[in-house]
Motif scaffolding. Structure first.
Motif, short mmCIF file in Angstrom:
data_model
loop_
_atom_site.label_atom_id
_atom_site.label_comp_id
_atom_site.label_asym_id
_atom_site.label_seq_id
_atom_site.Cartn_x
_atom_site.Cartn_y
_atom_site.Cartn_z
N LEU A 245 3.51 23.91 -77.10
CA LEU A 245 3.99 24.85 -78.12
C LEU A 245 5.31 24.39 -78.72
N VAL A 246 6.21 23.91 -77.88
CA VAL A 246 7.50 23.42 -78.39
C VAL A 246 7.26 22.23 -79.33
N LEU A 247 6.40 21.33 -78.89
CA LEU A 247 6.08 20.16 -79.71
C LEU A 247 5.55 20.61 -81.08
N ALA A 248 4.60 21.56 -81.04
CA ALA A 248 4.00 22.03 -82.29
C ALA A 248 5.03 22.73 -83.17
N VAL A 249 5.82 23.63 -82.57
CA VAL A 249 6.78 24.42 -83.34
C VAL A 249 7.83 23.51 -83.98
N VAL A 250 8.36 22.57 -83.20
CA VAL A 250 9.41 21.70 -83.73
C VAL A 250 8.86 20.79 -84.83
#
Lengths: 298, 239
Positions: free
Chosen positions: B28-33
């Motif tokens: 999720l962090v990867l996608a959001v960033v």
């Protein structure tokens, strides 16, 4: 000093009294069966002794102190309750490693107890994949981690196959042979009859008897066989003895076979068999825990 | 206490729960960033810091991690063996709390490192002023603080609620439905909820709360539920 002692232990859940003013003591170095039918309050009692449940009233001690005041509980008492499980997603070895770390017990002890309960081969399988018998062994392994002097085992034979029950019996004998105090609860008498020194019997949360198993099973019956059974029965009943018919035998409420033989001799009745039958633990247990039939309405 | 924390740490890392939540958080962090930088077109300091914010994601995932982990002890009836070793329930609950917080901090460090690497690689190519070194430090520190406080809150909720499904569903309903609805009463109120405060601590700009105030608000959420958990659990029978 008693290894375990309860005084007026009581637990109520709303209007239901699960354990009712229960007082008993367990002597050190003995294997004691904590017996009672299902729902008698055995597990609740053990949970209160182990500070897993708060008593409504009364108190209990282990090795002379309340469980919560023991200096190092894991090295004093090993307890395996039915409810004390391992996370289904955790490997058996990891379950024991976590508990050992909490109790500051060396990791090498984990391997020792795995060997002791013969669970080494399954130690790296997740506990959720264990059979009931393997879960019981894992529980016993956790119990033994601290090499405790007192073992409290709640229905340890539940779910075991006959081979497992035999293993458990040998295991308990081994623990007793090392001088440990063992309190083992059960509602299946065959599991403990050959292992225990003492018994504490409870029913509906109340104590019904406690003491050496030899006292509980003391006494018995005289079994007698005669070709003139009716005449013999009449003679025995005239002498004030209770008699029941069991096939071709008469079972007499008497402990002394000589007295039965004398009555038969005086009545001129020939005897073909005269033996004694000891009361089994199961018979004694049922006598103590079977509710009396309700009085018929007047 | 250290031995209890070590034991609880072994428990945390020997089920798939922590690994699953860490993997979910990472993705999720990867996608959001990536989406924020590549599609969000950040062009000022606030939007660039917001693009690197991992607090928003962790405000949800690590809250659920704490709830699932703490309530799992009741669901799987695994509490008794630990209580038998450590009958002082307050010490045991604090040890479990710290084990989860330490795990969350490790996850947060990894997430912050990932976000910062992406930021350092991708943000200089965008319009507007570049982030200063202090901005990166604040984003990373915010991630760690948000993770620790959010996980503590989750553990507190999990112990109080006990029921895993009710805890998870209740948390999601609160974050996704009830908290935004509070904006109907006053548009500033949602900023004081735990998830929004976690986002602000992680780097999202807020007109209502400063970074420090957001830490205090999120800390208050965690403190209330942790105290409630300690008080409730010490009087509770172990099933």
């Amino acid at each position: 000093m008693a290894a375990i002692e309860t005084a007026g232990l009581t637990k109520r859940y709303g209007s239901v009294t699960a354990v009712d003013d229960l007082s008993f003591s367990i002597r050190e170095g003995a294997v004691t069966g904590f017996l009672g039918p299902n729902g008698a309050g055995k597990t609740t009692t053990l949970r209160m002794i182990l500070a897993l449940a708060r008593p409504t009233a009364g108190s209990s001690t282990v090795l002379g102190r309340p469980y919560t005041q023991l200096d190092d509980p894991a090295r004093s008492v090993g307890a395996n309750l039915e409810i004390a499980g391992a996370h289904p997603g955790r490997k058996g070895r990891d379950h024991l490693r976590a508990l050992a770390a909490m109790a500051r017990i060396p990791r090498s002890r984990v391997e020792e107890v795995l060997r002791l309960v013969e669970l080494e081969d399954a130690a790296d399988r997740r506990a959720g994949k264990y059979s009931m018998g393997m879960r019981q062994r894992l529980g016993l392994a956790a119990t033994l981690l601290g090499d405790p002097q007192v073992l409290i085992l709640d229905e340890p034979a539940n779910g075991l196959d006959p081979q497992g029950i035999r293993w458990l019996r040998d295991f308990l004998r081994g623990m007793a042979g090392e001088g440990r105090t063992v309190l083992v609860s059960s509602h299946v008498l065959a599991e403990v009859a050959q292992t225990v020194d003492d018994v504490v019997v409870i029913h509906r949360g109340k104590l019904v008897d406690q003491g050496p198993v030899s006292r509980l099973t003391a006494g018995g019956h005289v079994v007698v066989r005669s070709p003139r059974a009716d005449a013999l029965r009449a003679a025995l009943e005239r002498a004030g003895l209770g008699v029941t018919v069991d096939g071709n035998d008469l079972v007499v409420d008497a402990e002394d076979p000589a007295r039965v033989g004398d009555i038969a001799f005086e009545a001129g009745v020939p005897l073909h068999e005269l033996t004694t039958r000891a009361t089994s633990l199961e018979e004694a247990f049922l006598a103590l825990t079977t509710d009396a039939p309700a009085e018929p309405p007047a | 206490m250290i031995a209890l924390i070590q034991g609880e740490m072994i428990k945390v890392r020997t089920t798939r729960t922590a690994l699953g939540f860490a993997a979910a958080t990472l993705l999720l962090v990867l996608a959001v960033v990536l989406i924020s930088i590549l599609a969000g077109d950040p062009s000022d300091i606030d939007s660039k810091r917001d693009a690197l914010n991992t607090g928003g994601v962790m405000g949800v995932t690590l809250l659920l991690f704490g709830i699932v982990g703490a309530s799992g002890e009741y669901r799987h009836r695994t509490l008794a063996p630990a209580v038998l070793i450590a009958p002082d329930r307050m010490r045991l609950t604090i040890a479990r709390l710290l084990a989860y917080v330490i795990t969350a901090i490790l996850v947060a460090v990894a997430m912050a490192a990932l976000a910062l690497v992406l930021g350092v690689l991708l943000l200089p190519g965008t319009e507007g002023p570049d982030l200063a070194g202090s901005d990166y430090v604040q984003v990373a520190a915010g991630a760690v603080v948000a993770a620790a406080l959010t996980t503590a809150l989750g553990v507190g909720v999990g112990v109080v609620v006990k029921n895993q499904v009710a805890g998870v569903v209740g948390a999601l309903v609160w974050i996704l439905i009830l908290a935004p609805l509070l904006g109907l009463i006053d548009e500033d109120i949602p900023e004081y909820t735990n998830a929004a405060a976690a986002g602000t601590v992680g780097g999202t700009h807020s007109d209502v709360l400063s970074w420090g105030a957001a830490i205090v608000v999120l800390g208050a959420w965690a403190l209330v539920f942790v105290i409630a958990a300690l008080l409730v659990d010490r009087r509770r029978d172990v099933d």
